[in-house]
Enzyme design. Structure first.
Site, short mmCIF file in Angstrom:
data_model
loop_
_atom_site.label_atom_id
_atom_site.label_comp_id
_atom_site.label_asym_id
_atom_site.label_seq_id
_atom_site.Cartn_x
_atom_site.Cartn_y
_atom_site.Cartn_z
N SER A 49 0.89 -1.20 -0.04
CA SER A 49 0.06 -0.03 -0.20
C SER A 49 0.72 1.41 0.12
O SER A 49 0.34 2.12 -0.34
CB SER A 49 -0.98 0.03 0.99
OG SER A 49 -0.13 0.30 2.41
N LYS A 110 0.40 4.51 6.85
CA LYS A 110 0.02 5.33 5.69
C LYS A 110 0.72 6.69 5.88
O LYS A 110 1.21 7.10 6.83
CB LYS A 110 -1.70 5.47 5.89
CG LYS A 110 -2.21 4.17 5.73
CD LYS A 110 -2.47 3.42 4.52
CE LYS A 110 -3.10 2.20 4.45
NZ LYS A 110 -3.16 1.19 3.25
#
Length: 264
Positions: A49, A110
């Site tokens: 990701s 993230k």
């Protein structure tokens, strides 16, 4: 220089007792836990990701003191206190480790895109922040394998997020594989007080704050309380292509040019 009297028998070193050995080990365990809780903790990147910033198989150091400490800073997250100690707000553009909103035993990593009060929207695959298009510059085609050996192919961009709280703008790389789908055309999100909005740099292969259905699975807005620390640099990077027993391949599995890469 230690002198020994002629004819004297040198004294023997006292042997450690089992209790002293246990005490020595306990002290070191406490020291290491303190370092891990207060200062620094290593993490492994298991998914795609955050490509291209972070690769599958990266090992990174995360500093704990940047945002203050919550119970999630400690191993097993014991509920010893509420809130954060010496709370400091994150900056837009930080790469942060935090606890998953649906399962606080799981760590996520993230990039922080939005802070309280920010308006965020994806339109045609491009990011808009507070009504303004976030600028990006193409770096050309890019392809790399994910954790399942599936190619992550698309266009790599340099994206520049505006700074927050007087900080300089943050320029970092993202990967775009498509401009279609629900993640690329969204409603406008308004980040609530006490939360932040997180997105993966691999924009089309990231379960992040863009997904907010009430199904108990999506990330949604992330509470500031869930912050664990700020990602600093890659201290090791390993691409496990060959079986582990093929030890002669180990030097070729290391991504030498990615070692000590810092987070941008």
């Amino acid at each position: 220089m230690t002198e020994v009297t002629p004819g004297a028998t040198p004294s023997k070193r006292k042997e450690d007792t089992p209790l002293e050995i246990v005490r020595f080990i306990a002290i070191w365990v406490i020291v290491l836990l303190a370092i891990r809780t207060v200062f620094l903790e290593p993490f492994n990147i298991p998914s795609a990701s955050m490509i291209p910033t972070l690769q599958v198989g990266d090992y990174i150091f995360v500093t704990k003191y940047d945002y203050g400490w919550s119970r999630f800073s400690m191993p097993y997250s014991p509920h010893l206190f509420d809130g954060r100690i010496w709370n400091t707000a994150p900056h837009r553009g930080d790469v942060a480790v935090f606890r998953y909103t649906q399962d606080n035993s799981v760590d996520y990593i993230k990039r922080i895109i939005g802070l309280p009060g920010d308006h965020i929207q994806m339109r045609g695959g491009e990011l808009y922040l507070n009504g303004t298009l976030v600028p990006r510059k193409s770096l050309g085609a890019y392809s790399v394998m994910d954790e399942n050996r599936v190619p992550q192919a698309g266009i790599r961009y340099l994206e520049t997020l505006p700074g927050s709280a007087g900080a300089a703008p943050v320029t970092h790389q993202i990967l775009k594989q498509t401009d279609e789908g629900e993640a690329n055309d969204t409603r406008e999100y308004v980040v609530p007080e006490g939360y932040f909005f997180a997105m993966g740099d691999n924009r089309d292969n990231s379960g992040d704050s863009r997904f907010q259905r009430d199904n108990g699975l999506d990330l949604g807005y992330v509470p500031m309380l869930n912050l664990v620390g700020k990602a600093r640099f890659v201290f090791f990077s390993y691409e496990a292509v060959h079986p582990f027993w093929q030890f002669w391949q180990w030097p070729f599995e290391i991504r030498w040019n990615h070692l000590f890469a810092t987070m941008h």
